[in-house]
Design a protein around this motif. Structure first.
Motif, short mmCIF file in Angstrom:
data_model
loop_
_atom_site.label_atom_id
_atom_site.label_comp_id
_atom_site.label_asym_id
_atom_site.label_seq_id
_atom_site.Cartn_x
_atom_site.Cartn_y
_atom_site.Cartn_z
N LYS A 23 26.27 41.79 50.24
CA LYS A 23 26.29 42.40 48.89
C LYS A 23 27.65 42.98 48.58
O LYS A 23 28.14 42.86 47.45
CB LYS A 23 25.21 43.48 48.78
CG LYS A 23 23.80 42.97 48.92
CD LYS A 23 23.45 41.94 47.88
CE LYS A 23 22.04 41.46 48.07
NZ LYS A 23 21.74 40.24 47.35
N GLU B 84 34.22 40.26 45.37
CA GLU B 84 34.65 38.98 44.81
C GLU B 84 34.53 38.96 43.28
O GLU B 84 35.35 38.35 42.61
CB GLU B 84 33.81 37.84 45.39
CG GLU B 84 34.12 37.52 46.83
CD GLU B 84 33.12 36.55 47.45
OE1 GLU B 84 32.24 36.01 46.73
OE2 GLU B 84 33.19 36.34 48.67
N ASN B 85 33.52 39.63 42.75
CA ASN B 85 33.23 39.54 41.33
C ASN B 85 33.67 40.73 40.49
O ASN B 85 33.83 40.59 39.28
CB ASN B 85 31.73 39.32 41.13
CG ASN B 85 31.28 37.97 41.65
OD1 ASN B 85 31.71 36.95 41.15
ND2 ASN B 85 30.45 37.99 42.68
N TYR B 86 33.87 41.89 41.11
CA TYR B 86 34.12 43.10 40.33
C TYR B 86 35.26 43.98 40.87
O TYR B 86 35.39 45.12 40.44
CB TYR B 86 32.85 43.96 40.28
CG TYR B 86 31.67 43.29 39.66
CD1 TYR B 86 31.53 43.23 38.28
CD2 TYR B 86 30.68 42.72 40.45
CE1 TYR B 86 30.44 42.63 37.69
CE2 TYR B 86 29.58 42.12 39.87
CZ TYR B 86 29.46 42.07 38.49
OH TYR B 86 28.37 41.47 37.92
N GLN C 69 30.55 41.97 49.85
CA GLN C 69 31.47 40.85 49.66
C GLN C 69 31.34 40.28 48.24
O GLN C 69 32.34 40.04 47.57
CB GLN C 69 31.22 39.74 50.68
CG GLN C 69 31.76 40.07 52.05
CD GLN C 69 31.42 39.01 53.08
OE1 GLN C 69 30.36 38.39 53.03
NE2 GLN C 69 32.31 38.82 54.02
N LEU C 70 30.11 40.10 47.79
CA LEU C 70 29.88 39.60 46.43
C LEU C 70 30.42 40.58 45.39
O LEU C 70 31.02 40.17 44.39
CB LEU C 70 28.39 39.34 46.19
CG LEU C 70 27.79 38.15 46.92
CD1 LEU C 70 26.27 38.13 46.78
CD2 LEU C 70 28.40 36.86 46.39
N LEU C 71 30.21 41.85 45.62
CA LEU C 71 30.71 42.87 44.71
C LEU C 71 32.24 42.79 44.60
O LEU C 71 32.80 42.78 43.50
CB LEU C 71 30.28 44.26 45.18
CG LEU C 71 30.74 45.43 44.32
CD1 LEU C 71 29.99 45.45 43.01
CD2 LEU C 71 30.53 46.74 45.07
N GLN D 68 21.13 43.14 41.25
CA GLN D 68 21.88 43.66 40.12
C GLN D 68 23.04 44.55 40.56
O GLN D 68 22.96 45.22 41.58
CB GLN D 68 20.93 44.48 39.24
CG GLN D 68 21.54 45.06 38.01
CD GLN D 68 20.52 45.86 37.20
OE1 GLN D 68 19.43 46.16 37.66
NE2 GLN D 68 20.90 46.20 36.00
N ASP E 149 38.31 44.46 40.31
CA ASP E 149 39.18 45.09 39.33
C ASP E 149 38.49 46.20 38.55
O ASP E 149 39.14 47.04 37.94
CB ASP E 149 39.73 44.04 38.36
CG ASP E 149 38.65 43.30 37.61
OD1 ASP E 149 37.58 43.06 38.19
OD2 ASP E 149 38.88 42.94 36.43
N ARG E 150 37.16 46.25 38.57
CA ARG E 150 36.41 47.26 37.82
C ARG E 150 35.95 48.44 38.68
O ARG E 150 35.38 49.39 38.16
CB ARG E 150 35.17 46.61 37.19
CG ARG E 150 35.51 45.62 36.10
CD ARG E 150 34.28 45.03 35.48
NE ARG E 150 33.44 46.08 34.88
CZ ARG E 150 32.19 45.88 34.49
NH1 ARG E 150 31.62 44.70 34.64
NH2 ARG E 150 31.49 46.86 33.97
#
Length: 67
Positions: free
Chosen positions: A38, A44-46, A40-42, A61, A48-49
């Protein structure tokens, strides 16, 4: 999740204590491999935020919580 974890989230989010960013994992499956997946996915996708944010991650989610 332990009660201690919930207390930490409350101190940061609800009480408005300063922080540099928080990732709050609310996972049913608390095995290390699931947490790593979870995170790693976070990242990879977010990535910068994430700074200065309170982020809640569940099994399905990612939510950026607003005070």
């Amino acid at each position: 999740m332990t009660d201690h974890d919930k207390d930490f989230g409350e101190k940061i989010f609800r009480e408005g204590n300063p922080h540099r960013g928080v990732i709050f994992l609310r996972l049913e499956n608390e095995r290390a491999t699931n947490k790593i997946e979870k995170l790693q996915l976070l990242l990879e996708n977010y990535a910068d935020r994430l700074p200065e944010q309170f982020v809640v991650v569940t099994e399905n989610q990612v939510r950026f919580a607003s005070p």
